[in-house]
Design a protein around this motif. Structure first.
Motif, mmCIF file in Angstrom:
data_model
loop_
_atom_site.group_PDB
_atom_site.id
_atom_site.type_symbol
_atom_site.label_atom_id
_atom_site.label_comp_id
_atom_site.label_asym_id
_atom_site.label_seq_id
_atom_site.Cartn_x
_atom_site.Cartn_y
_atom_site.Cartn_z
ATOM 1 N N ALA A 98 0.728 -1.106 0.013
ATOM 2 C CA ALA A 98 -0.148 -0.141 0.007
ATOM 3 C C ALA A 98 0.860 1.302 -0.049
ATOM 4 O O ALA A 98 0.558 2.076 -0.575
ATOM 5 C CB ALA A 98 -1.144 0.041 1.174
ATOM 6 N N PHE A 99 1.848 1.241 0.656
ATOM 7 C CA PHE A 99 2.859 2.397 0.673
ATOM 8 C C PHE A 99 4.201 2.170 -0.169
ATOM 9 O O PHE A 99 5.214 2.889 -0.187
ATOM 10 C CB PHE A 99 3.450 2.506 2.085
ATOM 11 C CG PHE A 99 2.287 2.941 3.204
ATOM 12 C CD1 PHE A 99 1.909 4.159 3.220
ATOM 13 C CD2 PHE A 99 1.570 2.159 3.945
ATOM 14 C CE1 PHE A 99 0.912 4.943 3.894
ATOM 15 C CE2 PHE A 99 0.600 2.413 4.824
ATOM 16 C CZ PHE A 99 0.306 3.664 4.850
ATOM 17 N N SER A 100 3.886 1.364 -1.363
ATOM 18 C CA SER A 100 5.133 1.342 -2.108
ATOM 19 C C SER A 100 5.280 2.496 -2.947
ATOM 20 O O SER A 100 4.573 3.468 -3.015
ATOM 21 C CB SER A 100 5.111 0.400 -3.234
ATOM 22 O OG SER A 100 4.553 -0.887 -2.605
ATOM 23 N N ASN A 101 6.918 2.904 -3.152
ATOM 24 C CA ASN A 101 7.193 4.147 -3.785
ATOM 25 C C ASN A 101 7.808 3.921 -5.008
ATOM 26 O O ASN A 101 8.520 4.679 -5.658
ATOM 27 C CB ASN A 101 8.354 4.899 -2.700
ATOM 28 C CG ASN A 101 9.221 3.951 -2.407
ATOM 29 O OD1 ASN A 101 9.648 2.731 -2.940
ATOM 30 N ND2 ASN A 101 10.231 4.309 -1.522
ATOM 31 N N GLY A 102 7.674 2.765 -5.585
ATOM 32 C CA GLY A 102 8.162 2.294 -6.789
ATOM 33 C C GLY A 102 8.065 0.728 -7.307
ATOM 34 O O GLY A 102 7.510 0.277 -6.523
ATOM 35 N N PHE A 103 8.224 0.485 -8.586
ATOM 36 C CA PHE A 103 8.104 -0.779 -9.097
ATOM 37 C C PHE A 103 8.514 -2.155 -8.111
ATOM 38 O O PHE A 103 7.964 -2.878 -8.134
ATOM 39 C CB PHE A 103 8.278 -0.931 -10.593
ATOM 40 C CG PHE A 103 8.550 -2.129 -11.063
ATOM 41 C CD1 PHE A 103 7.324 -2.912 -11.415
ATOM 42 C CD2 PHE A 103 9.932 -2.881 -11.275
ATOM 43 C CE1 PHE A 103 7.345 -4.106 -12.099
ATOM 44 C CE2 PHE A 103 9.869 -3.962 -12.047
ATOM 45 C CZ PHE A 103 8.666 -4.695 -12.113
ATOM 46 N N ALA A 108 8.020 -6.729 -4.719
ATOM 47 C CA ALA A 108 8.568 -7.386 -3.756
ATOM 48 C C ALA A 108 7.457 -7.637 -2.766
ATOM 49 O O ALA A 108 7.362 -8.984 -2.013
ATOM 50 C CB ALA A 108 9.743 -6.567 -2.781
ATOM 51 N N ALA A 109 6.902 -6.645 -2.480
ATOM 52 C CA ALA A 109 5.480 -6.748 -1.280
ATOM 53 C C ALA A 109 4.398 -7.880 -2.129
ATOM 54 O O ALA A 109 4.062 -8.499 -1.066
ATOM 55 C CB ALA A 109 4.952 -5.361 -1.385
ATOM 56 N N ARG A 110 4.415 -7.856 -3.205
ATOM 57 C CA ARG A 110 3.208 -8.696 -3.736
ATOM 58 C C ARG A 110 3.845 -10.243 -3.645
ATOM 59 O O ARG A 110 3.118 -11.017 -3.200
ATOM 60 C CB ARG A 110 3.079 -8.445 -5.335
ATOM 61 C CG ARG A 110 2.262 -7.160 -5.388
ATOM 62 C CD ARG A 110 0.752 -7.509 -5.150
ATOM 63 N NE ARG A 110 -0.062 -8.155 -6.397
ATOM 64 C CZ ARG A 110 -0.975 -8.691 -6.357
ATOM 65 N NH1 ARG A 110 -1.715 -8.407 -5.503
ATOM 66 N NH2 ARG A 110 -1.524 -9.435 -7.298
ATOM 67 N N PHE A 111 5.117 -10.370 -3.704
ATOM 68 C CA PHE A 111 5.472 -11.797 -3.430
ATOM 69 C C PHE A 111 5.573 -11.974 -1.966
ATOM 70 O O PHE A 111 5.365 -13.214 -1.727
ATOM 71 C CB PHE A 111 7.153 -11.826 -3.908
ATOM 72 C CG PHE A 111 7.449 -12.147 -5.215
ATOM 73 C CD1 PHE A 111 7.347 -13.366 -5.558
ATOM 74 C CD2 PHE A 111 7.670 -11.441 -6.225
ATOM 75 C CE1 PHE A 111 7.659 -14.031 -6.862
ATOM 76 C CE2 PHE A 111 7.983 -11.817 -7.619
ATOM 77 C CZ PHE A 111 8.166 -12.946 -7.730
ATOM 78 N N GLY A 112 5.600 -11.045 -0.985
ATOM 79 C CA GLY A 112 5.570 -11.418 0.248
ATOM 80 C C GLY A 112 4.140 -11.563 0.456
ATOM 81 O O GLY A 112 4.039 -12.585 1.515
ATOM 82 N N GLN A 113 3.174 -11.312 -0.036
ATOM 83 C CA GLN A 113 1.719 -11.383 0.171
ATOM 84 C C GLN A 113 1.740 -12.842 -0.026
ATOM 85 O O GLN A 113 0.732 -13.702 0.565
ATOM 86 C CB GLN A 113 0.699 -10.618 -0.711
ATOM 87 C CG GLN A 113 0.908 -9.039 0.054
ATOM 88 C CD GLN A 113 -0.173 -8.546 -0.862
ATOM 89 O OE1 GLN A 113 0.203 -8.395 -2.160
ATOM 90 N NE2 GLN A 113 -1.128 -7.782 -0.326
ATOM 91 N N GLY A 114 2.156 -13.289 -1.205
ATOM 92 C CA GLY A 114 2.026 -14.662 -1.677
ATOM 93 C C GLY A 114 2.811 -15.984 -0.631
ATOM 94 O O GLY A 114 2.184 -16.878 -0.720
ATOM 95 N N VAL A 115 3.740 -15.204 -0.133
ATOM 96 C CA VAL A 115 4.402 -16.321 1.050
ATOM 97 C C VAL A 115 3.484 -16.440 2.194
ATOM 98 O O VAL A 115 3.386 -17.533 2.915
ATOM 99 C CB VAL A 115 5.779 -15.832 1.529
ATOM 100 C CG1 VAL A 115 6.227 -16.217 2.791
ATOM 101 C CG2 VAL A 115 6.722 -15.672 0.291
ATOM 102 N N GLY A 116 2.963 -15.316 2.702
ATOM 103 C CA GLY A 116 1.853 -15.292 3.764
ATOM 104 C C GLY A 116 0.721 -16.264 3.248
ATOM 105 O O GLY A 116 0.181 -17.038 4.327
ATOM 106 N N ALA A 117 0.194 -16.005 2.157
ATOM 107 C CA ALA A 117 -0.922 -16.755 1.749
ATOM 108 C C ALA A 117 -0.661 -18.272 1.570
ATOM 109 O O ALA A 117 -1.570 -19.151 2.037
ATOM 110 C CB ALA A 117 -1.637 -16.341 0.353
#
Length: 515
Positions: A98-103, A108-117
């Motif tokens: 949500a607070f990403s400042n770049g691509f 990386a955050a989306r990959f982290g979401q997948g790890v948690g899921a």
């Protein structure tokens, strides 16, 4: 005779199911919610098409690639512990997104979401296996569970339009809220669960499975931009297939395999997993191509496009509530076959799509048919996929089921988009609008034919079902019984151990007596 649970325990179990169901729907919601805001994200940072594809696919790549390993971690360390760990990962990664400042930060955050899921999804299934230990209640719970994923995917589309209208960053807010809520409430509702046995973790097999699934999925995703012969496609696909073949060879000889091949040695389970993959692919096709059609061909706004899927979501919810009676009357195979037939009819109606097809009389009836069919198919397939699963493999079963749900859309959409591209190329002389719409129509038609063929396969593989009253509840292990924190000991369910005089009682470790 089974002694009823105390009212307090029943209420607690229902609340736990509601929480876990919300978590499961949110994990699938996170896949689709990014689809509509992608153009706004690309404009903000000047991203190329390949970079946008990676933003969209990063979550699903890590989610699908780690599910098998996540399932075995659940079996080793317990469902509650891994559920909380997965939710914590998901909350932190969603906040970073949500607070990403770049691509780079967003990917990386989306990959982290997948790890948690990948940790939370199989953990939720394992917890449900413990909460609903007897076969009858487990079937009913899984029938309701089956429709939550497709409902979450639809909710993602509905939310995406609103988020695009306000700010794309708000699309991560529901995931953050649900993860925090789960971290606060789950310790009160979810019982502590010591694993039945601690399976060995084959890390080499885990690396092979994760890398193989991720590479194959990535190779299929980038076919949208590169031809099949391009090294960007052929390299990941070839490498992924080789790693998966090596994984199968390792599993066949391993003493403690990550995915025991005997787990898949069941026709009903294979039918259930195939149905989940097909249904997930069909749901993705509907939301993707109809969303593109309404915005690109009909020039609808994102908000209006999201509103067009509202009847679809409501029908999914209503049809899911009607599944239990049909399962009791017709059995999982019958429900799956009927649902696939309904979905096939809706998809074949969409095969007549043209640039001026009216929404009310042309598109809406198809959406209602597909939604009804998908809800029924998911419910029956979830019951089949988890039938006869032992407590020590509950996490594995959840991982395999969610893997089918993730890989199905990747493979299915790739094949169907290839059909659409071929048809559009054939109609190129008729203009871009006609060619694009014709390609979409052929993709819907091909999906409808595939659903009809699968419905025939499900009917052929149906086996005579035993009567529900012959269920071998007596052989359930004590560790599988309901264990809720505040439930009085004297209400531990007493199971009938009197054998039937009409037919022998099979062992509880065999196939489910419902089939």
């Amino acid at each position: 005779m089974v002694v009823p649970f105390p009212r307090r325990a029943i209420v607690r179990r229902r609340r736990a199911f509601a929480l876990l169901g919300t978590v499961q729907a949110t994990l699938i919601f996170t896949i689709t919610v990014v689809s509509v805001p992608l153009p706004a994200i690309g404009t903000l940072w000047g991203l190329t098409r390949s970079e946008l594809i990676l933003v969209s696919a990063a979550y699903a790549l890590s989610f699908s690639g780690l599910l098998l390993f996540g399932g075995r971690l659940v079996d080793r360390y317990g469902g509650r512990r891994l559920l909380l760990t997965g939710l914590a990962f998901f909350a932190v990664a969603s906040t970073a997104a949500a607070f990403s400042n770049g691509f780079e930060m967003l990917v990386a955050a989306r990959f982290g979401q997948g790890v948690g899921a990948a940790l939370a999804a199989p953990a939720a299934v394992a917890v449900l296996h413990r909460l609903y230990a007897d076969p009858a209640s487990h079937r009913r719970a899984m029938a309701r569970w089956g429709g939550l994923s497709v409902l979450g995917a639809t909710a993602g589309i509905l939310t995406a339009g609103v988020c695009t209208w306000v700010s794309w960053r708000y699309m991560f807010a529901p995931g953050i809220a649900v993860a925090i809520l789960g971290l606060l409430i789950a310790p009160r509702l979810v019982p502590r669960s010591a694993p039945v046995e601690r399976p060995q973790l084959d890390l080499f097999a885990a690396v092979l499975a994760t890398a193989g699934v991720t590479l194959v999925s990535y190779g299929l995703v980038v076919t949208d931009q590169y031809p099949w012969t391009d090294p960007m496609v052929a390299g990941p696909l070839g490498g992924g297939v080789l790693l998966l073949l090596l994984f199968i060879a390792v599993e066949a000889r391993g003493r403690s395999p990550l995915l025991p091949l005997s787990f898949l040695d069941d026709t009903s389970r294979i039918v259930g997993l195939l149905t989940i993959a097909f249904a997930a692919a069909g749901a993705s096709l509907i939301t993707l191509l109809l969303g593109l059609y309404l915005q690109q061909i009909r020039d609808w706004t994102p908000l209006r496009t999201s509103a067009a899927f509202l009847p679809y979501g409501i029908t999914l919810l209503l049809a899911g509530r009607l599944c239990r009676r049909r399962l009791e009357r017709r059995g999982p195979h019958g429900v799956i076959a009927f649902g696939l037939t309904c979905a096939a009819a809706g998809l074949l109606l969409l095969a007549t799509l043209d640039p001026s097809t009216p929404y009310t009389t042309g598109i809406l009836p198809s959406l209602l048919l597909v939604a009804t069919g998908l809800a029924l198919a998911f419910a029956g397939a979830t019951v089949l996929s988890l039938a006869g699963v032992q407590a020590r493999q509950a996490g594995l079963a959840g991982g395999v089921m969610n893997t089918a749900m993730e890989v199905g859309p990747t493979v299915g959409l790739t094949m169907l988009m290839a059909v659409a591209a071929a048809r559009s190329a054939h109609l190129a002389d008729a203009g871009a609008v006609v060619a694009t719409t014709g390609g979409y129509a052929w993709a819907f038609g091909a999906a409808g034919v595939a659903f009809a063929l699968l419905a025939m396969l499900v009917t052929i593989t149906d086996r005579p079902r035993r009567r529900p009253d012959a269920a071998p509840v007596a052989a359930l292990p004590a560790s599988n019984r309901l264990a809720l924190p505040a439930a009085p000991r004297r209400f531990t369910p007493a199971l009938d151990t009197k054998p039937s005089t009409k037919r022998p009682i099979p062992a509880a470790t065999g196939p489910s007596p419902w089939f």
